[in-house]
Scaffold this active site. Sequence first.
Site, short mmCIF file in Angstrom:
data_model
loop_
_atom_site.label_atom_id
_atom_site.label_comp_id
_atom_site.label_asym_id
_atom_site.label_seq_id
_atom_site.Cartn_x
_atom_site.Cartn_y
_atom_site.Cartn_z
N ASP A 152 0.86 -1.20 0.00
CA ASP A 152 0.00 0.00 0.00
C ASP A 152 0.88 1.24 0.00
OD1 ASP A 152 -2.32 1.73 0.38
OD2 ASP A 152 -3.33 -0.09 1.01
N HIS B 25 -2.89 2.93 -4.65
CA HIS B 25 -2.27 2.54 -3.38
C HIS B 25 -0.86 1.99 -3.62
CE1 HIS B 25 -5.66 3.34 -0.77
NE2 HIS B 25 -6.46 2.72 -1.60
N GLU C 95 -9.96 2.47 -5.22
CA GLU C 95 -9.57 3.85 -4.90
C GLU C 95 -8.37 4.32 -5.71
OE1 GLU C 95 -11.03 4.07 -0.28
OE2 GLU C 95 -9.03 3.26 -0.63
N TRP D 80 -8.52 -2.73 8.31
CA TRP D 80 -7.53 -1.71 7.92
C TRP D 80 -6.92 -1.18 9.20
CZ3 TRP D 80 -6.91 -2.38 3.00
CH2 TRP D 80 -7.99 -2.77 2.19
C1 ACM Z 1 -11.28 -0.58 0.54
O1 ACM Z 1 -11.81 -0.51 1.65
N1 ACM Z 1 -10.66 0.48 0.03
C2 ACM Z 1 -11.30 -1.79 -0.25
#
Ligand code: ACM
Length: 549
Positions: free
Chosen positions: A195, A268, A332, A474
């Site tokens: 990332d 990312h 994203e 996350w």
């Molecule tokens: C994500 O939560 N951006 C997959």
Amino acid sequence: MKKNLILFCLICLCSAMTVRANDIAIIPEPVSVVPGDGVFKLTTKTRILLADDDPQLKNAVAVFAADAEKAVGKELRIEVRKPKKGAINVSLNPSLEKEAYTFVVSPDRIEVEGGSPRGVFYAFQSLRQLIPDEAFDQPGVAAIPAVQVEDKPCFSYRSMMLDVCRHFFTVEEVKTYIDMLALHKMNTFHWHLTDDQGWRIEIKRYPELTTVGAQRNQTVVGRMKEKDNTYDGKPYGGYYTQDEIREVVRYAAERFVDIIPEIEMPGHATAALAAYPWLGCTGGPYEVWPDWGINNEVFCMGRESTFEFLENVLSEVLELFPGKYIHIGGDECPRDRWKECPDCQARMKAEGFTDEAQLQSYLNHRIEQWLNERGRSMIGWDEILEGNGVSKTATVMSWRGTKGGIAAARMGNHVIMVPFTHCYFDYHQTKTPDREPLGIGGYIPVEQVYTLDPYDSLTVNEYPYILGVQSNLWTEYITSLSHIQHMVLPRAAALAEVGWSYDRKDYARFRKHMERMVKLYTRCGYNFAPYMFEEPQDENSAKEVSADE
Ligand code: ACM
Ligand code: ZN
């Protein structure tokens, strides 16, 4: 008088049976649990007898044997030999589905059958839950209640994701996360390895991915949406060597957990760009990102050197991860740089594209074909549906709600449901987050996870396209294993019931059984969030989830 006595006896019998049935609390809920009479006494003399000399079968009983050792005070012997009275007899039954199992606990033996070693492993995960907690306080004899259990999962894919980029977790911590998965009969670990804030997997051909890309100079302090970001000024980093990755893959396989590595593209990607600036449209310089959020710097889709790099990286990834699926991210990805990049624009012209989203589809199709030629399948976040769409063989991970997943299933694509409304375990668990450890926002209590319907509005003939469910963790605000556990437990148990026991969900029963399950968490040394045992909050609360956190 006599009638009263009979009635009294009946009441006693019923309450005794109720007590026994309540004693049998297995999570996720099995297909069928029929309590019997008496108990099987697990002692230092109990042996586990395997019908076949199969290393996989040995793995299938090992976790239980280690746990049972703590209950009886001595290692249980595992032997390959014919079933015997007084023993735990284990065999495969090819008439069962691969992940299915049955067991019968009676006072003179335990008979375990699985459709495969994986099924046997799940049988023993259930049996683990039947060892009474008292046995661990005073090791000696553990009384397992007599019972007959039949079981199999509703969904074939049951998983949790861990982001090791925003914060890094050691091999030992990752192994504990895998133990937590296995305890809940989950069969997949999605490992988010690259990332903006760090590249965490050693790639021999590109050493700077880890000498440069695995280290950021500092980290933003506090919540992302606060203005005037301040930074901690402390370098932060970490990565897994290829040997360590192999060790984790082996450890997971012994627990019947497949690992899906995620190598993010085309967004990312800042950590990779910091290591090799020629991967970006502007040529840099770039830094491993100290902030949270979405970064504009992404892989250049115009130059062939990007594709060469990605294929070379994936070649090493395939060597390390033997499973079917490779996750290519895809979420994203801002397309601003592509609009200004002559190379990206040249590719668009050559391919006849009119929208930058088509460049991302171009990448997806190229990488998918490359993976397919090597016998692997591609998964991507639901953004892969944009632009020119996906091929039939791509699997879609639906995170922006279930909408993308529903559309994909209707097109005949496989889907994994991970909507942020139910499956984001970085969200808060109560309406008073100030008393919780730091979370990213939102509100997903255990009951909200439990209400997830992976089929949503699909029709029965579309159901087979839904492979299953997954939670995402996350880790912007999560820096320790103990904090991971607080976020994941007991929401993992709710997710496990969605994935394994979908057709028999019952929150009241689940909540009651969780009182036993958290004792098992404690026994394993796991931290967990206590909120689900508090007084119910107002009844609409579980439906309110912030969409933009
Ligand atoms: C994500 O939560 N951006 C997959
Ligand atoms: Zn470019």
